[in-house]
Design an enzyme around this catalytic site. Sequence first.
Site, PDB file in Angstrom:
ATOM      1  N   GLU A 134     -43.003 -82.118   2.977  1.00  0.00           N
ATOM      2  CA  GLU A 134     -43.188 -83.553   3.246  1.00  0.00           C
ATOM      3  C   GLU A 134     -42.626 -83.955   4.611  1.00  0.00           C
ATOM      4  OE1 GLU A 134     -41.492 -84.106  -0.804  1.00  0.00           O
ATOM      5  OE2 GLU A 134     -42.778 -85.885  -0.794  1.00  0.00           O
ATOM      6  N   GLU A 157     -42.980 -80.214  -7.037  1.00  0.00           N
ATOM      7  CA  GLU A 157     -42.121 -81.123  -7.811  1.00  0.00           C
ATOM      8  C   GLU A 157     -42.526 -81.280  -9.270  1.00  0.00           C
ATOM      9  OE1 GLU A 157     -43.007 -81.627  -4.718  1.00  0.00           O
ATOM     10  OE2 GLU A 157     -41.382 -82.510  -3.551  1.00  0.00           O
TER      11      GLU A 157
HETATM   12  N1  COA Z   1     -32.399 -75.607  -3.455  1.00  0.00           N
HETATM   13  C1  COA Z   1     -31.260 -74.863  -3.490  1.00  0.00           C
HETATM   14  N2  COA Z   1     -31.227 -73.541  -3.232  1.00  0.00           N
HETATM   15  C2  COA Z   1     -32.399 -72.954  -2.908  1.00  0.00           C
HETATM   16  C3  COA Z   1     -33.609 -73.646  -2.846  1.00  0.00           C
HETATM   17  C4  COA Z   1     -33.583 -75.035  -3.140  1.00  0.00           C
HETATM   18  N3  COA Z   1     -34.702 -75.789  -3.099  1.00  0.00           N
HETATM   19  N4  COA Z   1     -34.593 -72.795  -2.517  1.00  0.00           N
HETATM   20  C5  COA Z   1     -33.994 -71.583  -2.360  1.00  0.00           C
HETATM   21  N5  COA Z   1     -32.680 -71.688  -2.597  1.00  0.00           N
HETATM   22  C6  COA Z   1     -31.676 -70.598  -2.531  1.00  0.00           C
HETATM   23  C7  COA Z   1     -31.799 -69.626  -3.674  1.00  0.00           C
HETATM   24  O1  COA Z   1     -31.122 -70.120  -4.816  1.00  0.00           O
HETATM   25  C8  COA Z   1     -31.175 -68.392  -3.096  1.00  0.00           C
HETATM   26  O2  COA Z   1     -29.782 -68.534  -3.140  1.00  0.00           O
HETATM   27  P1  COA Z   1     -28.848 -67.235  -3.568  1.00  0.00           P
HETATM   28  O3  COA Z   1     -29.089 -66.228  -2.467  1.00  0.00           O
HETATM   29  O4  COA Z   1     -27.472 -67.798  -3.584  1.00  0.00           O
HETATM   30  O5  COA Z   1     -29.373 -66.798  -4.885  1.00  0.00           O
HETATM   31  C9  COA Z   1     -31.574 -68.451  -1.628  1.00  0.00           C
HETATM   32  O6  COA Z   1     -31.950 -69.819  -1.378  1.00  0.00           O
HETATM   33  C10 COA Z   1     -32.780 -67.591  -1.296  1.00  0.00           C
HETATM   34  O7  COA Z   1     -33.812 -67.921  -2.195  1.00  0.00           O
HETATM   35  P2  COA Z   1     -34.578 -66.809  -3.091  1.00  0.00           P
HETATM   36  O8  COA Z   1     -35.131 -67.518  -4.289  1.00  0.00           O
HETATM   37  O9  COA Z   1     -33.686 -65.626  -3.340  1.00  0.00           O
HETATM   38  O10 COA Z   1     -35.726 -66.401  -2.080  1.00  0.00           O
HETATM   39  P3  COA Z   1     -37.189 -65.863  -2.469  1.00  0.00           P
HETATM   40  O11 COA Z   1     -37.809 -65.436  -1.187  1.00  0.00           O
HETATM   41  O12 COA Z   1     -37.111 -64.878  -3.574  1.00  0.00           O
HETATM   42  O13 COA Z   1     -37.963 -67.143  -3.033  1.00  0.00           O
HETATM   43  C11 COA Z   1     -38.692 -69.453  -2.989  1.00  0.00           C
HETATM   44  C12 COA Z   1     -38.234 -68.227  -2.174  1.00  0.00           C
HETATM   45  C13 COA Z   1     -38.847 -70.601  -2.018  1.00  0.00           C
HETATM   46  C14 COA Z   1     -40.062 -69.145  -3.665  1.00  0.00           C
HETATM   47  C15 COA Z   1     -37.656 -69.764  -4.084  1.00  0.00           C
HETATM   48  O14 COA Z   1     -36.375 -69.793  -3.471  1.00  0.00           O
HETATM   49  C16 COA Z   1     -37.877 -71.092  -4.750  1.00  0.00           C
HETATM   50  O15 COA Z   1     -38.753 -71.195  -5.583  1.00  0.00           O
HETATM   51  N6  COA Z   1     -37.085 -72.105  -4.376  1.00  0.00           N
HETATM   52  C17 COA Z   1     -37.159 -73.398  -4.967  1.00  0.00           C
HETATM   53  C18 COA Z   1     -38.293 -74.184  -4.361  1.00  0.00           C
HETATM   54  C19 COA Z   1     -38.324 -75.575  -4.975  1.00  0.00           C
HETATM   55  O16 COA Z   1     -38.635 -75.736  -6.126  1.00  0.00           O
HETATM   56  N7  COA Z   1     -37.924 -76.575  -4.182  1.00  0.00           N
HETATM   57  C20 COA Z   1     -37.690 -77.911  -4.666  1.00  0.00           C
HETATM   58  C21 COA Z   1     -38.874 -78.715  -4.463  1.00  0.00           C
HETATM   59  S1  COA Z   1     -38.651 -80.302  -5.264  1.00  0.00           S
END
Ligand code: COA
Length: 244
Positions: A114, A134
Amino acid sequence: MNGFETIRYEKENGIVRLTLNRPDVLNAVNLQMRDDLWDAFHAFRDDPDARVLVLRGEGRAFSAGADISDFGTAPSYIEARRARRERDLWGLLLHLPKPTIAAVHGYALGAGCEMSLLCDLRVAADDARFGLPEVSLGYIPSAGGTQTLPRMIPPGVAMSMILSGDPIDAAEAYRLGLVHRVVPRADLDDAASEWAATLAGREPRVLAYAKEAIVRGLDLSLADGLALEARLARVLVAARQSKV
Ligand code: COA
């Protein structure tokens, strides 16, 4: 300008590079980052030497969206709403009277996506992925996504992206007109800087008026939008004539 916890603010030749800087959590937007962005956007807006903003992310993503660990920690629903009303961070970004460019790589999810939609121009690395997940978390986009996305790409496609939460890749984003350019990952910063340098060389007031005509005009009827354009064009011509 220094002293931010979650972002870096660097200015050179009129171009401000604002880097989201929480790479360990893929630049998730927490409350501190919102505060930092609020101050940084004001600093950029109020600095006459700052002409163009480039928004980018440190590490392997632009931003993975709102910090999930903040969810449910707001003091109360009413207070969260009041804070949002008093501090319209996303409205501030949208209405900055200077050009803004998002340089997007890796994940641009939720508020990350966004934020890029609130910028004027978007250049993407070929590894970029845009999505609004979301609804899968029990929320709806709340950094403008339900309004900005359908104004930028076909509303039906925006509807399916928001209801499904499924991300799209850079090539698809380009095909839909969501991003203006796609470049190899290694070229992203240079591509954004080149674009920014071109804009930094243009007359700030002209850019401000052109942007205002488009951004405000999108909220108006065609007749009112045309009147707005005519008024801004007249003011600009008058200003130019008063100089000669
Ligand atoms: N809020 C807080 N922490 C987040 C985050 C978020 N939105 N997105 C990623 N992180 C953190 C992870 O918890 C992880 O932390 P850790 O190393 O302490 O475990 C770190 O960032 C790396 O993320 P990871 O999930 O290991 O990377 P990935 O490449 O396997 O996956 C994503 C990447 C983006 C697919 C996955 O992190 C994800 O789905 N994140 C959430 C996205 C989301 O729902 N955002 C909110 C939208 S409202």
